[in-house]
Design a protein around this motif. Structure first.
Motif, PDB file in Angstrom:
ATOM      1  N   ARG A 284      31.911  33.661  45.547  1.00 31.65           N
ATOM      2  CA  ARG A 284      32.348  32.262  45.621  1.00 31.65           C
ATOM      3  C   ARG A 284      31.584  31.526  46.730  1.00 31.65           C
ATOM      4  O   ARG A 284      31.139  30.387  46.547  1.00 31.65           O
ATOM      5  CB  ARG A 284      33.858  32.209  45.885  1.00 31.65           C
ATOM      6  N   TYR A 285      31.444  32.181  47.867  1.00 27.23           N
ATOM      7  CA  TYR A 285      30.691  31.603  49.000  1.00 27.23           C
ATOM      8  C   TYR A 285      29.254  31.298  48.571  1.00 27.23           C
ATOM      9  O   TYR A 285      28.712  30.228  48.888  1.00 27.23           O
ATOM     10  CB  TYR A 285      30.707  32.602  50.157  1.00 27.23           C
TER      11      TYR A 285
ATOM     12  N   VAL B 277      40.318  35.302  40.098  1.00 28.64           N
ATOM     13  CA  VAL B 277      39.083  34.509  40.196  1.00 28.64           C
ATOM     14  C   VAL B 277      39.411  33.026  40.312  1.00 28.64           C
ATOM     15  O   VAL B 277      38.776  32.284  41.076  1.00 28.64           O
ATOM     16  CB  VAL B 277      38.175  34.779  38.978  1.00 28.64           C
ATOM     17  N   TYR B 278      40.430  32.608  39.595  1.00 27.46           N
ATOM     18  CA  TYR B 278      40.852  31.203  39.649  1.00 27.46           C
ATOM     19  C   TYR B 278      41.288  30.827  41.076  1.00 27.46           C
ATOM     20  O   TYR B 278      40.872  29.797  41.603  1.00 27.46           O
ATOM     21  CB  TYR B 278      41.990  30.958  38.660  1.00 27.46           C
ATOM     22  N   HIS B 279      42.130  31.663  41.701  1.00 25.57           N
ATOM     23  CA  HIS B 279      42.648  31.341  43.033  1.00 25.57           C
ATOM     24  C   HIS B 279      41.545  31.402  44.099  1.00 25.57           C
ATOM     25  O   HIS B 279      41.523  30.568  45.019  1.00 25.57           O
ATOM     26  CB  HIS B 279      43.785  32.294  43.402  1.00 25.57           C
ATOM     27  N   ILE B 280      40.639  32.387  43.973  1.00 25.29           N
ATOM     28  CA  ILE B 280      39.528  32.439  44.932  1.00 25.29           C
ATOM     29  C   ILE B 280      38.627  31.222  44.742  1.00 25.29           C
ATOM     30  O   ILE B 280      38.058  30.688  45.707  1.00 25.29           O
ATOM     31  CB  ILE B 280      38.743  33.756  44.778  1.00 25.29           C
ATOM     32  N   GLY B 281      38.530  30.727  43.512  1.00 26.55           N
ATOM     33  CA  GLY B 281      37.751  29.522  43.244  1.00 26.55           C
ATOM     34  C   GLY B 281      38.338  28.282  43.897  1.00 26.55           C
ATOM     35  O   GLY B 281      37.631  27.288  44.092  1.00 26.55           O
ATOM     36  N   LYS B 282      39.603  28.329  44.239  1.00 28.03           N
ATOM     37  CA  LYS B 282      40.241  27.194  44.908  1.00 28.03           C
ATOM     38  C   LYS B 282      39.957  27.185  46.416  1.00 28.03           C
ATOM     39  O   LYS B 282      40.189  26.181  47.084  1.00 28.03           O
ATOM     40  CB  LYS B 282      41.761  27.238  44.682  1.00 28.03           C
ATOM     41  N   MET B 283      39.455  28.320  46.906  1.00 28.00           N
ATOM     42  CA  MET B 283      39.190  28.420  48.345  1.00 28.00           C
ATOM     43  C   MET B 283      37.893  27.688  48.689  1.00 28.00           C
ATOM     44  O   MET B 283      36.884  27.836  47.990  1.00 28.00           O
ATOM     45  CB  MET B 283      39.065  29.884  48.770  1.00 28.00           C
TER      46      MET B 283
END
Length: 612
Positions: free
Chosen positions: A33-34, A96-102
């Protein structure tokens, strides 16, 4: 957001994985994600959008995305390879959805630190010990890392110390080793997500390097490391500084020196046993002192590592000391600093500045810092415990809070060594339950001494060896008892012994038998005084279980008084204690009488009957 990161992940993952398996899943996805968020600045070309990855229920696209990122960033390939989609298949799209919100910033160190620290509290003793940030800040500032230099951590864990070193001076290259490949992988991702440009973390066992005399293919300008505590060796390791036996800690110190360039400097965190242990460790310490390789010893308060109260020391090593430090070792005793918060000792930024100011300015005072020359260290048997040299301290005592200055006491008061006033004897170890030759005898334990009084009526029978001689640990009326192990310090005078049954001291005590003309209560007055307790604190050795040895107390300086003066002082001290006890008893009786009057007047006394 940084506070919520672990909680958010935990809510999604807790039913799929045990907590100690979160990191190999969460960190690779977070790194991916980063990379998506900063791909332009990082010069990356990623094949899939995050939206495409969010719909990947099989994990195939995610693995392809991780592999592609690893190809472009080989120095994080081990960390990315940790991800296993099968372990979280049932929750993968949601995760993956929640990490995408970070929103991972370019320097995500604070967010990741909050995640690791929250995880460490939830894991308890399971998982990697997270080193306190204070250690890394103190260490990197002591090293004074210069631009264009290299920094090495041979027990890098998650790489937090290396990131601190790189932040101290952005134009440096950092290198790390750790024996655990998973930890190394997560460390790679931590460095990457903290915005570090030049880093390399590899799996390597430092003890293997020492054991087989392997040499790293490079030397470093600086070494900073916080290796594991209490690691025991299966075999002896021979080095050019001497043999490393049993405790691996001194071996880590040697590896740091071996890894430095000829003008290099290192900071290694060690347990305090390295500062005073004898045998093989003592010989190596002697060599390091004589070779002028130890620049400073900074002892920190216990409890700065979560989950353990063990006090630690930062050992500063320098292969090329400045002229004003040659032939000297600076001792900094910071054990009185810090504040206990939520089970961990926290050193404030002001206190960190105090330590660093002492070090950088080569300051000397009686409370925090001393500058020792080699001759003084030799005379003290190469002991480097700060408490042996820094003689001013703040302490609680039987007369309230005090500031103690043992050096002033020694200069202004005529004294005589303890060994010239008493015969010193050790307590004995009780027999094991399988010792057929054991006999039963009264053996005094720590619980039998309360509030400075030995309660003979509570002493129980224990097995002692049949070969025990009367002169071995058998107490006599007027002996003075000192606790020899444990955190609590207890002192007592043996009262009049009635009957013929002998009493013996356990190994928890040292016995002092006053010579003719020496008053035992005078000795008790000394040991229970702020000065006496200070000497005992300074002489006890060990971290989790402090030990007081017979040979260490022989030269404690006792005020030099005549027999008559000792009797007078002892009598006055005993009377003060007796008067206090009687006053407490009288006050307690008065309290009870007053309360009973209240209960009688209000009718409460009709509902109970006092036992006689």
């Amino acid at each position: 957001m940084k506070v919520q990161f672990f909680g958010l992940i935990d809510k999604v993952v807790r039913n799929a994985l045990p907590i100690y398996q979160y990191d190999p899943v969460v960190m690779p996805l977070s790194a991916l994600r980063y990379a998506h968020l900063h791909q332009e600045k990082l010069g990356l070309h990623l094949p899939f959008s995050w939206e495409e990855l969010s719909y990947d229920r099989s994990g195939e696209l995610i693995h392809r995305g991780l592999n592609d990122l690893a190809h472009q960033k080989p120095n994080i390939s081990l960390g990315l390879s940790l991800f296993n989609a099968e372990s979280v298949r049932s929750i993968l799209p949601e995760l993956v959805y929640h990490i995408g919100k970070m929103e991972f910033p370019e320097d995500s160190r604070e967010l990741l630190d909050a995640y690791f620290e929250a995880g460490a509290k939830s894991k308890g003793k399971v998982g990697v010990m997270i080193e306190p940030k204070e250690l890394s800040v103190i260490g990197t500032r002591i090293l004074g890392i210069k631009p264009g230099s290299s920094v090495y951590d041979f027990s890098c864990g998650y790489g937090r110390t290396l990131v601190e070193a790189a932040r101290f001076n952005s134009n440096v290259s950092v290198y790390g080793n750790d024996v655990n490949h998973e930890v190394v992988g997560i460390g790679q991702l931590y460095c990457f997500m903290s915005g570090i440009q030049e880093f390399e973390l590899d799996q390597q066992d430092v003890l293997e390097l020492l054991t087989y005399e392997k040499v790293l293919d490079r030397k470093f300008d600086y070494v900073i490391s916080h290796p594991p505590f209490g690691l025991k060796l299966d075999q002896e390791i021979r080095t050019k500084y001497g043999a490393v036996r049993r405790d691996a800690t001194i071996g880590f110190v040697i590896h740091a020196l071996d890894s430095l360039k000829e003008d290099g400097k290192a900071v290694v965190t060690v347990t305090n046993g390295v500062l005073f242990q004898g045998a093989a460790t003592g010989q190596i310490r002697r060599t390091l002192v004589e070779d002028d390789l130890i620049e400073a010893v900074i002892t920190l308060p216990g409890g700065i590592f979560s989950g353990t109260a063990i006090p630690v020391t930062m050992l500063v090593l320098n292969k090329k000391k400045e002229a004003d430090r040659k032939g000297k070792v600076q001792i900094i005793d910071a054990t009185s600093l810090g504040e206990r918060k939520r089970g961990v000792t926290v050193i404030s930024s002001h206190e960190i500045d105090q330590i660093l100011d002492c070090y950088s300015e080569l300051k000397e005072d009686k409370k925090l810092s001393r500058i020792l020359d080699v001759f003084e260290i030799r005379e003290n048997g190469y002991n480097l415990l700060p408490s042996s040299y820094v003689q001013m301290e703040d302490a609680e005592s039987n007369i309230g809070d005090v500031q103690i200055d043992r050096s002033m006491y020694e200069k202004s008061t005529p004294t005589i060594p303890l060994k010239q006033l008493v015969t010193i004897y050790r307590g004995l170890n009780t027999a094991s339950s399988i010792d057929a030759d054991a006999i039963q005898a009264k053996v005094i334990q720590l619980s039998d001494v309360k509030d400075g009084v030995l309660h003979l009526e509570t002493v129980e029978n224990y097995g002692i060896r049949a070969t025990t001689r009367e002169e071995e640990a058998e107490i006599q009326t007027g002996d003075v008892l000192l606790t020899s192990r444990g955190i609590a310090m207890k002192f007592a005078v043996v009262p009049d012994l009635e009957g013929d049954e002998p009493f013996y001291l356990s190994a928890n005590f040292i016995g002092l038998r006053p010579l003719p003309g020496v008053n035992p209560y005078f000795l008790l007055a000394f040991f229970e005084s702020p000065i006496g307790e200070s000497y005992i604190r300074a002489l006890r050795k060990g971290a989790s279980l402090p030990i007081l040895n017979v040979k260490d107390i022989q030269d404690i300086p006792i005020p030099k008084l005549s027999a008559e003066e000792m009797v007078l002082a002892g009598h006055s001290y005993k009377k003060a204690k007796d008067d206090y006890t009687q006053a407490l008893e009288a006050a307690e009786q008065m309290r009870i009488a007053k309360l009973e009057q209240v209960y009688e007047k209000t009718g409460l006394s009709r509902g109970y009957k006092k036992k006689r």
